[in-house]
Design a protein around this motif. Structure first.
Motif, short mmCIF file in Angstrom:
data_model
loop_
_atom_site.label_atom_id
_atom_site.label_comp_id
_atom_site.label_asym_id
_atom_site.label_seq_id
_atom_site.Cartn_x
_atom_site.Cartn_y
_atom_site.Cartn_z
N MET A 78 -41.88 -16.81 13.49
CA MET A 78 -40.97 -15.87 12.80
C MET A 78 -40.43 -16.51 11.53
O MET A 78 -40.15 -17.70 11.50
N SER A 79 -40.33 -15.72 10.48
CA SER A 79 -39.83 -16.28 9.22
C SER A 79 -38.33 -16.56 9.32
O SER A 79 -37.67 -16.13 10.26
N GLU A 80 -37.84 -17.29 8.36
CA GLU A 80 -36.41 -17.58 8.25
C GLU A 80 -35.58 -16.28 8.32
O GLU A 80 -35.90 -15.32 7.62
N PRO A 81 -34.54 -16.22 9.11
CA PRO A 81 -33.67 -15.04 9.05
C PRO A 81 -32.98 -14.94 7.69
O PRO A 81 -32.71 -15.96 7.07
N VAL A 82 -32.71 -13.71 7.26
CA VAL A 82 -32.07 -13.55 5.97
C VAL A 82 -30.60 -13.95 6.05
O VAL A 82 -30.05 -14.58 5.16
N LEU A 83 -29.99 -13.62 7.19
CA LEU A 83 -28.57 -13.98 7.38
C LEU A 83 -28.45 -14.66 8.74
O LEU A 83 -29.00 -14.18 9.73
N SER A 84 -27.73 -15.76 8.73
CA SER A 84 -27.58 -16.49 9.98
C SER A 84 -26.10 -16.82 10.17
O SER A 84 -25.47 -17.39 9.29
N VAL A 85 -25.56 -16.43 11.31
CA VAL A 85 -24.14 -16.68 11.60
C VAL A 85 -24.08 -17.62 12.79
O VAL A 85 -24.74 -17.39 13.81
N ARG A 86 -23.35 -18.70 12.67
CA ARG A 86 -23.26 -19.69 13.74
C ARG A 86 -21.80 -20.05 14.04
O ARG A 86 -21.09 -20.54 13.17
N GLY A 87 -21.39 -19.78 15.25
CA GLY A 87 -20.06 -20.22 15.70
C GLY A 87 -18.92 -19.68 14.86
O GLY A 87 -17.90 -20.36 14.69
N LEU A 88 -19.06 -18.47 14.34
CA LEU A 88 -18.01 -17.93 13.47
C LEU A 88 -16.73 -17.62 14.26
O LEU A 88 -16.77 -16.96 15.29
N LYS A 89 -15.63 -18.13 13.76
CA LYS A 89 -14.33 -17.87 14.39
C LYS A 89 -13.37 -17.32 13.35
O LYS A 89 -13.20 -17.94 12.29
N VAL A 90 -12.80 -16.16 13.64
CA VAL A 90 -11.76 -15.62 12.76
C VAL A 90 -10.54 -15.38 13.64
O VAL A 90 -10.60 -14.61 14.60
N TYR A 91 -9.45 -16.06 13.32
CA TYR A 91 -8.24 -15.95 14.13
C TYR A 91 -7.11 -15.35 13.30
O TYR A 91 -7.03 -15.56 12.09
N TYR A 92 -6.23 -14.63 13.97
CA TYR A 92 -5.02 -14.13 13.31
C TYR A 92 -3.82 -14.87 13.89
O TYR A 92 -3.62 -14.89 15.11
#
Lengths: 322, 326
Positions: free
Chosen positions: A1-15
């Motif tokens: 499989m080719s490289e993904p266009v967007l890759s998200v790893r361990g994203l954390k958004v806290y308030y």
């Protein structure tokens, strides 16, 4: 499989709140393949919109990106300076925001608002022909060029927002509930427009929503979110035929049928305090299949090729009704 | 006539000038009987007139012509005193389970207000008992919710409490205007289930206003579908939805996204320009500008509701006109 266009790893958004951080998006990872449409589903408050505001770096105080990596076309988005990132917005990463049709400026003509997006990011306003080309792409008539938002219906305004999103030929479009709050026939027309534009431009898309029916119609893969976590990712056919996570099952079974009258599945229960998630599985307080093993951490694991799930009982519960 | 609970006769609502204004509801007749509590679904897209109908039945607005009779009372011409008595019989549940509460008061306050307003009880123990009974009817208990603030409850719970509030008054009809459209899909079933229980155990009829045909199919007894203020098709909900006969209703049902990736939408739909759709002053069928079967006769006069199936299934479309008698 080719490289993904967007890759998200361990994203954390806290308030931040006086009683501790709300873990709105907590350690999520997924890839978006080139030309693919990924559906991001979950109930209100599950963190879908927060996740995208993390990807687009639009989190404002008291929220913050508490960790993770977002890579677009091989470039680390989180490490970029604000100014550098601003240049990527719209031109590489475009958003159709939730309630987009109410995000238009009521005092500006439609054509001027589209021109504004282009000018802000390229320095030059597009000519009339380019704006009309965009109109045509989303099925809007020429005569709205001189019109104001209040002169258009909801479906047309929504298509104006799609035209804006594609104005700079982005690599990735994030459509946040792009067709909610529209009547079903208009919803179908707008969804159809979105799919047409996607195919014509070869753009990759993340579609955020809560309607599993619409997801079945539109996307290639689905990621299910619950309380800030992704609990399952699967190709759309597998997700509907063999959902692995009890919450995915509940989401699918809660779509009322138009062909079979059956007793409705009642699932009540309230989500935990998002400042204080339970140890182990994120869904254990509402899960009908909870057992002792659920208090252990539930990492995403492969159930079958392409389908990953955060439930230790997935194989055992396969085929079982919720 | 005495067996009718709610009886609408040729009810018409025009906003603006009666001759040139916008016809929001066009000469509707509808009867709900006393002896058969039922859930009557009122469905259609935005601007179809469904909320106008709800507002008329609730007495928030008065008909331009025609009559709304409730158990012998003329709702369209009722005095303020009669209206108050009327609202003990006819209660409402609205769309937004967040906006219906004052966030500064505990949940118990919504019940206190109703008890005070309708003088249901002057005795605290008795009042508490009434609340408990009403909450039990929707699957909740007073200890669980009365001392809580609205933000501590889910949307589904809030909406069930609104049902309990309406039920406590012991009405005979509840007008529920989009009661589940703002509640998460996984919690909708609990509210629809309450409606069915109040119908079966409490003998309460519902006018269920919605744009969501799938929930109407699941809980509705009868369904009435509107397009631009006119009734286009009606009958048993299961008959109409599984076998729609009006071209608009066929398009509507085909457009509900099926939760099945192997059955995706076929064919492209083109919406005509907005101004071509405005048919407020049309003498004929309102759906003509979008109808694939339109013919000259369609614009001549509003088609009557022809019988198209069993159990009172009717559609207002000339495709279903009986062949002329030889």
């Amino acid at each position: 499989m080719s490289e993904p266009v967007l890759s998200v790893r361990g994203l954390k958004v806290y308030y931040a709140t006086p009683d501790g951080d709300v873990l709105a998006t907590d350690d999520i990872s997924f890839d978006l393949e080139r030309g693919e449409t990924l559906g991001l589903v979950g109930e209100s408050g599950s963190g879908k919109t927060t996740a995208t505001s993390g990807i687009l770096r639009m989190v404002s105080s008291p929220g913050r990106i508490a960790g993770g990596r977002v890579t677009l076309d091989g470039e680390d988005m989180i490490a970029l300076s604000d100014e550098e990132f601003r240049k990527r917005r719209w031109s590489k990463l475009a958003l159709i925001p939730q309630g987009a049709m109410n995000s238009l400026n009521p005092t500006m003509k439609i054509s001027a608002q589209i021109a504004d997006v282009v000018r802000t990011h390229t320095g030059a306003a597009p000519d009339r022909a380019r704006v009309l080309e965009l109109f045509q792409m989303v099925g809007l008539p020429e005569r709205i060029y001189e019109m104001y938002p209040h002169e258009l219906s909801g479906g047309m305004k929504q298509r104006v927002c799609i035209a804006m999103a594609v104005a700079l030929n982005p690599t990735v479009i994030i459509a946040d509930e792009a067709t909610s709050a529209l009547d079903v026939v208009v919803q179908r027309v707008v969804a159809q427009t979105l799919a047409k534009v996607r195919d014509a431009l070869g753009v990759s898309m993340i579609m955020i929503g809560h309607d599993m029916g619409l997801m079945a119609q539109m996307v290639d893969r689905i990621a299910v979110m619950y309380a800030g976590k992704i609990v399952e990712i699967a190709p759309v056919a597998d997700m509907f035929a063999r959902p692995g996570h009890p919450y995915s099952k509940i989401l699918i079974e809660s779509v009322p049928s138009l062909t079979e009258r059956r007793p409705m599945k009642i699932t009540e229960g309230i989500t935990h305090d998002p400042r204080n998630p339970p140890e182990g599985c994120i869904f254990q307080l509402r899960c009908p299949h909870v057992n002792d093993g659920c208090t252990k951490p539930q990492p995403m694991r492969e159930l079958r090729p392409g389908q990953t799930v955060a439930c230790h009982r997935a194989e055992e519960l396969e085929g079982a009704h919720v | 006539m005495s067996d009718a609970l709610l009886d609408l006769r040729d009810v018409r609502k025009v906003y603006g000038d009666p001759d040139t204004g916008l016809v929001a509801l066009n000469d509707l007749s509808l009867t709900i009987r006393k002896d058969e509590p039922e859930i009557v679904t009122i469905a259609g897209e935005s601007g179809s007139g469904k909320s106008t109908l709800a507002n008329l039945v609730l007495g928030f607005t008065r008909p331009t012509s025609g009559q709304i009779m409730f158990d012998g009372t003329d709702v369209g011409n009722a005095s303020a005193k009669q209206m108050k008595a009327y609202h003990r019989q006819v209660q409402a549940v609205f769309q937004d389970p967040f906006g219906s509460y004052n966030p500064f008061y505990r949940v118990g306050h919504v019940f206190d207000m109703v008890i005070r307003n309708f003088k249901l009880s002057s005795n605290k123990t008795e009042a508490r008992q009434m609340m408990e009974e009403a909450l039990n009817a929707v699957g909740l208990t007073g200890d669980d919710v009365l001392r809580k603030y609205p933000h501590q409850l889910s949307g589904g719970q809030r909406q069930r409490i609104m049902m309990a509030r309406a039920y406590m008054v012991k009405p005979r009809l509840i007008v529920a205007d989009e009661p589940v459209s703002m509640v998460d899909a996984s919690l909708r079933a609990s509210i629809l289930d309450v409606m069915m229980r109040l119908r079966d155990e409490g003998g309460i009829s519902f006018l269920y206003v919605t744009h969501d045909l799938s929930t109407a199919y699941q809980v509705g007894d009868r369904i009435l579908l509107f397009y631009q203020g006119t009734l286009v098709e009606h009958g048993k909900a299961t008959d109409v939805i599984s076998n729609p006969q009006h071209p608009y209703v066929q398009l509507l049902i085909d457009s509900v996204p099926k939760p099945d990736p192997t059955q995706r939408w076929q064919g492209e739909i083109i919406l005509p320009a907005e101004e071509e759709l405005r048919t407020a002053h049309s003498t004929g069928c309102r759906f003509v500008p979008r109808c694939p079967h339109a013919q000259p006769a369609c614009s001549a006069a509003l088609p009557p509701a022809y019988e198209v199936g069993p159990r009172g299934h009717r559609a207002a479309c000339i495709l279903h006109a009986p062949p002329p008698q030889a």
